[in-house]
Design a protein around this motif. Structure first.
Motif, PDB file in Angstrom:
ATOM      1  N   TRP A 299      19.902  27.717  53.784  1.00  0.00           N
ATOM      2  CA  TRP A 299      20.778  28.877  53.649  1.00  0.00           C
ATOM      3  C   TRP A 299      22.172  28.453  53.205  1.00  0.00           C
ATOM      4  N   GLY A 300      22.667  27.355  53.758  1.00  0.00           N
ATOM      5  CA  GLY A 300      24.002  26.873  53.385  1.00  0.00           C
ATOM      6  C   GLY A 300      24.077  26.476  51.919  1.00  0.00           C
ATOM      7  N   ILE A 301      23.041  25.816  51.428  1.00  0.00           N
ATOM      8  CA  ILE A 301      23.000  25.431  50.011  1.00  0.00           C
ATOM      9  C   ILE A 301      22.944  26.679  49.133  1.00  0.00           C
ATOM     10  N   ALA A 302      22.102  27.639  49.520  1.00  0.00           N
ATOM     11  CA  ALA A 302      21.972  28.867  48.734  1.00  0.00           C
ATOM     12  C   ALA A 302      23.301  29.619  48.660  1.00  0.00           C
ATOM     13  N   THR A 303      23.991  29.710  49.788  1.00  0.00           N
ATOM     14  CA  THR A 303      25.259  30.433  49.799  1.00  0.00           C
ATOM     15  C   THR A 303      26.331  29.698  49.008  1.00  0.00           C
ATOM     16  N   SER A 304      26.325  28.373  49.073  1.00  0.00           N
ATOM     17  CA  SER A 304      27.277  27.589  48.269  1.00  0.00           C
ATOM     18  C   SER A 304      27.059  27.855  46.788  1.00  0.00           C
ATOM     19  N   CYS A 305      25.800  27.920  46.384  1.00  0.00           N
ATOM     20  CA  CYS A 305      25.485  28.232  44.981  1.00  0.00           C
ATOM     21  C   CYS A 305      25.913  29.648  44.631  1.00  0.00           C
ATOM     22  N   TRP A 306      25.789  30.561  45.586  1.00  0.00           N
ATOM     23  CA  TRP A 306      26.189  31.950  45.351  1.00  0.00           C
ATOM     24  C   TRP A 306      27.692  32.043  45.112  1.00  0.00           C
ATOM     25  N   PHE A 307      28.476  31.231  45.822  1.00  0.00           N
ATOM     26  CA  PHE A 307      29.918  31.185  45.585  1.00  0.00           C
ATOM     27  C   PHE A 307      30.203  30.844  44.122  1.00  0.00           C
ATOM     28  N   VAL A 308      29.466  29.874  43.596  1.00  0.00           N
ATOM     29  CA  VAL A 308      29.659  29.455  42.204  1.00  0.00           C
ATOM     30  C   VAL A 308      29.237  30.573  41.249  1.00  0.00           C
ATOM     31  N   ALA A 309      28.076  31.173  41.517  1.00  0.00           N
ATOM     32  CA  ALA A 309      27.568  32.235  40.636  1.00  0.00           C
ATOM     33  C   ALA A 309      28.508  33.436  40.607  1.00  0.00           C
ATOM     34  N   ASN A 310      29.091  33.778  41.745  1.00  0.00           N
ATOM     35  CA  ASN A 310      30.015  34.912  41.786  1.00  0.00           C
ATOM     36  C   ASN A 310      31.185  34.717  40.844  1.00  0.00           C
ATOM     37  N   ARG A 311      31.734  33.491  40.836  1.00  0.00           N
ATOM     38  CA  ARG A 311      32.908  33.250  40.003  1.00  0.00           C
ATOM     39  C   ARG A 311      32.537  33.118  38.531  1.00  0.00           C
ATOM     40  N   SER A 312      31.381  32.513  38.270  1.00  0.00           N
ATOM     41  CA  SER A 312      30.973  32.303  36.886  1.00  0.00           C
ATOM     42  C   SER A 312      30.520  33.591  36.213  1.00  0.00           C
ATOM     43  N   LEU A 313      29.730  34.393  36.924  1.00  0.00           N
ATOM     44  CA  LEU A 313      29.139  35.581  36.327  1.00  0.00           C
ATOM     45  C   LEU A 313      29.878  36.864  36.666  1.00  0.00           C
ATOM     46  N   SER A 314      30.698  36.843  37.714  1.00  0.00           N
ATOM     47  CA  SER A 314      31.397  37.978  38.316  1.00  0.00           C
ATOM     48  C   SER A 314      30.503  38.593  39.385  1.00  0.00           C
ATOM     49  N   ILE A 315      31.107  39.158  40.402  1.00  0.00           N
ATOM     50  CA  ILE A 315      30.364  39.733  41.523  1.00  0.00           C
ATOM     51  C   ILE A 315      29.427  40.866  41.088  1.00  0.00           C
ATOM     52  N   PRO A 316      29.855  41.801  40.219  1.00  0.00           N
ATOM     53  CA  PRO A 316      28.945  42.880  39.819  1.00  0.00           C
ATOM     54  C   PRO A 316      27.678  42.392  39.134  1.00  0.00           C
ATOM     55  N   VAL A 317      27.728  41.201  38.536  1.00  0.00           N
ATOM     56  CA  VAL A 317      26.546  40.647  37.866  1.00  0.00           C
ATOM     57  C   VAL A 317      25.739  39.780  38.829  1.00  0.00           C
ATOM     58  N   ALA A 318      26.410  38.942  39.599  1.00  0.00           N
ATOM     59  CA  ALA A 318      25.711  38.000  40.475  1.00  0.00           C
ATOM     60  C   ALA A 318      25.028  38.678  41.651  1.00  0.00           C
TER      61      ALA A 318
END
Length: 369
Positions: A299-318
């Motif tokens: 879960w920690g790894i998944a959430t860390s990746c989600w932090f990256v995806a949010n910034r790269s793709l934007s929250i409405p997309v990620a």
């Protein structure tokens, strides 16, 4: 789903800059390539959909001890990420996301007791998606409004992801009871096994009427979903306003440790309160410790990746991508490994849900460009 992802944006560097251990102030908003945003979103989907597999055949009791073990492992992942990033500045406001997430997470056990896991996941999953997506899309709580390039496509993608959650709720699982591992906690409430002891073990939820149980479960689902969707709000606020926070960067990994600190401290507080309420006799299942650690790390790894995806793709997309995808992965585990989902009707519903979820995720991803 991700086989043609390299066509979205060519990689211009042999080393991803977002994972560099050096931090800089006021980094440019688009420092993380879109390609890495989709890759990290894919990793998050895989791990979120699989993180409960290690504990599938183990008794977790009332869940309080188990959730504390999971959150402890999450904290370890946060420490590792912090060390990899060369200990960027700690911003307490980013802890708020972890606190509100755990406030929602602690409601899972009463939700399962009142309306069941299937319906619970469906409701809090939809609310989670809408809560996080709308916060980023419309700029709630002081965030910078993030407008996808193709708004209509993004709206349709979000709607399809929400609809897929409803479809998955109609799939019936055949769960095999746990009977080959320890079924008694290390520390239990009583040893005499008489009627009085059983009545003392009965929670206030068990004494509610069916209508009251359902109402409570629905309220808690809505609350949990809203809390889950705000996990990234504190960190995103810092990223959107680096001028207000000296030393702040736009790299999402720099806020993982702060967020996970909020999760661990809140989880520990709840567990201590639980021990007091149980009169120092918590229900502890030793065999769930190692599986719980594995679940927390995933879960920690998944959430860390989600932090990256949010910034790269934007929250409405990620958000639509990462919240819809795990249902597909978890369902595949149920079909291919645990054989919980069988029958032509269930499989047809599942395939329909897959197509809607994947289609919605693709539309949300394409709406970025």
């Amino acid at each position: 789903m991700y086989s043609n992802i390299s066509t979205i944006l060519p990689v211009t560097s042999t080393e991803p800059s977002w994972i560099s251990i050096e931090t800089t102030a006021a980094s440019p908003p688009e420092e993380i390539p879109e390609l890495w945003g989709f890759i990290t979103a894919g990793i998050a989907i895989l791990f979120f959909g699989s993180n409960f597999v290690p504990v599938k055949k183990y008794e977790t009791g009332d869940g309080m001890f188990f959730q504390w073990i999971v959150c402890s492992a999450v904290m370890v992942v946060g420490i590792i990420v912090q060390l990899i990033r060369k200990q960027p500045p700690f911003f307490p406001i980013a802890m708020i996301g972890g606190v509100v997430w755990e406030l929602g997470n602690v409601c899972v056990v009463p939700i399962v007791k009142t309306i069941g896991l299937g319906l619970g996941i469906c409701i809090w999953g939809m609310v989670n998606l809408l809560s996080g997506w709308s916060t980023g899309r419309f700029g709630f709580f002081g965030l910078t409004e993030s407008v996808p390039h193709n708004e209509v496509m993004n709206y349709i993608g979000v709607g399809m992801c929400v609809f897929s959650a409803i479809i998955f709720s109609f799939v019936k699982n055949e769960v095999t009871p746990i009977n080959n591992i320890e079924s008694e906690p290390l520390i239990s409430q009583g040893s005499s096994g008489n009627i009085q002891d059983m009545n003392e073990d009965e929670s206030f939820i068990d004494r509610m009427s069916p209508g009251t149980k359902r109402a409570l479960g629905l309220i808690l689902c809505l609350f949990s979903g809203v809390m889950y969707g705000q996990m990234f709000t504190g960190a995103t606020y810092i990223q959107d306003h680096p001028d207000k926070f000296p030393g702040a960067t736009t790299n999402g990994l720099d806020y993982v440790f702060s967020c996970f600190c909020g999760i661990y401290l809140t989880s520990t507080t709840f567990f201590c309160i639980y021990i007091v309420i149980m009169k120092n006799k918590p229900k502890i299942y030793p065999k769930v410790i190692l599986p719980g650690i594995a679940s927390g790390v995933m879960w920690g790894i998944a959430t860390s990746c989600w932090f990256v995806a949010n910034r790269s793709l934007s929250i409405p997309v990620a958000f639509p991508i990462v919240t819809a995808g795990p249902s597909v992965v978890a369902s595949l585990w149920g079909v291919l490994v645990f054989k919980e989902i069988t029958g032509k009707r269930n499989l047809l519903i599942l395939m329909f849900g897959f197509s809607i979820a994947i289609g919605g995720a693709v539309l949300a991803g394409v709406s970025k460009n």
